[in-house]
Design a protein around this motif. Structure first.
Motif, short mmCIF file in Angstrom:
data_model
loop_
_atom_site.label_atom_id
_atom_site.label_comp_id
_atom_site.label_asym_id
_atom_site.label_seq_id
_atom_site.Cartn_x
_atom_site.Cartn_y
_atom_site.Cartn_z
N PHE A 1 -9.23 5.85 3.46
CA PHE A 1 -9.32 4.70 2.79
C PHE A 1 -8.31 4.02 3.02
CE2 PHE A 1 -6.90 2.47 -0.98
CZ PHE A 1 -8.26 2.30 -1.44
N LEU A 2 -6.50 3.75 3.15
CA LEU A 2 -6.24 3.49 3.36
C LEU A 2 -5.63 2.41 4.76
CD1 LEU A 2 -3.33 5.22 2.38
CD2 LEU A 2 -3.26 2.96 1.56
N ARG B 1 -10.71 -4.35 -0.77
CA ARG B 1 -10.12 -5.19 -0.65
C ARG B 1 -10.01 -5.90 -1.54
NH1 ARG B 1 -8.39 -3.74 5.03
NH2 ARG B 1 -9.13 -2.07 4.98
N PHE C 1 -5.32 -1.50 5.85
CA PHE C 1 -4.71 -1.91 4.93
C PHE C 1 -3.32 -2.28 5.60
CE2 PHE C 1 -7.50 -0.39 2.18
CZ PHE C 1 -7.54 -1.35 1.34
N ALA D 1 -14.81 6.94 1.72
CA ALA D 1 -13.35 5.93 1.46
C ALA D 1 -13.42 4.30 2.22
CB ALA D 1 -12.93 6.93 2.69
N ARG D 2 -14.81 4.25 2.67
CA ARG D 2 -14.77 2.82 3.54
C ARG D 2 -15.73 1.66 2.56
NH1 ARG D 2 -18.41 3.64 8.92
NH2 ARG D 2 -16.23 4.26 9.22
N SER E 1 -12.38 1.28 0.05
CA SER E 1 -11.92 0.10 0.96
C SER E 1 -12.09 -0.95 0.61
CB SER E 1 -11.37 0.93 1.87
OG SER E 1 -10.47 0.04 2.44
N THR E 2 -13.73 -0.95 0.91
CA THR E 2 -14.06 -2.20 1.51
C THR E 2 -14.74 -2.95 -0.10
OG1 THR E 2 -15.46 -2.03 2.67
CG2 THR E 2 -16.43 -3.44 1.51
N ALA F 1 1.19 -1.18 -0.02
CA ALA F 1 -0.03 -0.08 -0.27
C ALA F 1 0.97 1.09 -0.10
CB ALA F 1 -1.37 -0.06 0.88
#
Length: 249
Positions: A177-178, A142, A181, A134-135, A138-139, A12
């Protein structure tokens, strides 16, 4: 020294602007563009309304030509927009899209659009992230990453002399976002730490930031308020075939 800035040993990665993106994007499965005030926030609002968005790096006569070729609307400058015109303002786009249908939009931006357009041509999956999604973004990433590297790019703003101005709101958006991770580079860890420092007061912090105060001073405090609506959106703008379109995690 070639490659020392690419953060290649980390899954990342995080950097600033088009030049930074050029260092960390090679080999990444995803390029995540963050331009909170206001390209990726406006992009997210468009995606929520089912609008396809073409990122365009230049606000000149060529933008109007491209919009005409694709039978798309062209976003005009914030201060030049009439009551029924779309601009880079997310509040204005939300207002217009609630009154009439908009199918396609060409969205010029020297920061977020420039990064998006550059890396969309490389075969890497490009997505737009703001504080609002952002959440969800991210999902979505992933579920598709499979151990591959990703590059997160804070678009930043520009000083009057054209130099990159690191914009704190983009650092927060990247960190949002990160967060969660693994395999973070030190640069990515710094973004997460910055986000966590303001996570409980994002709307206030955004309004107090230099970029937020700049927009408020010219009459666009509503844009700052929209950008500060943390994690209200489940829509992820994903670039493909020349256009960003919204998908759900």
């Amino acid at each position: 020294m070639a490659g020392v800035f690419g953060q290649r040993s980390y899954r990342a990665r995080f950097e600033w602007g088009p030049s930074g993106a050029g260092e960390i994007a090679p080999g990444a499965a995803f390029v995540v563009v963050v331009d909170v005030l206001s390209f990726t926030t406006t992009l997210g609002v468009a995606a929520e309304h089912g609008i396809a968005v073409m990122p365009y790096p230049w606000r000149d006569d060529s933008a109007a030509t491209v919009a005409g070729q694709h039978r798309a609307e062209l976003a005009v400058g914030r201060t030049a927009a009439g009551p029924d015109e779309i601009s880079l303002s997310p509040a204005a786009l939300r207002r217009v899209a609630s009154r009439r249908p908009v199918e396609r939009l060409v969205l010029p931006s020297p920061n977020g659009s420039a990064v998006s357009a550059r890396f969309a041509r490389t075969g890497t999956t490009v997505i737009g992230v703001s504080l609002r999604n952002a959440r969800a973004a991210s999902t979505w990433v992933r579920a598709r990453l499979n151990g591959q590297p990703l590059a997160v790019v804070a678009a930043g703003e520009r000083w009057p002399d054209g130099g990159l101005r690191p914009a704190i709101e983009d650092l927060w958006g990247a960190g949002a976002f990160l967060d969660g991770f693994d395999g973070l580079s030190p640069e990515a860890e710094t973004a997460v730490a910055a986000y966590r420092a303001v996570a409980g007061r994002l709307p206030e912090a955004l309004a107090a930031s230099s970029s937020g105060r700049e927009l408020a001073a010219i009459g666009f405090a509503a844009d700052v308020a929209v950008a500060g609506e943390a994690d209200v959106s489940e829509v992820v703008p994903v670039f493909g075939d020349g256009w960003f379109r919204g998908v759900m995690p």
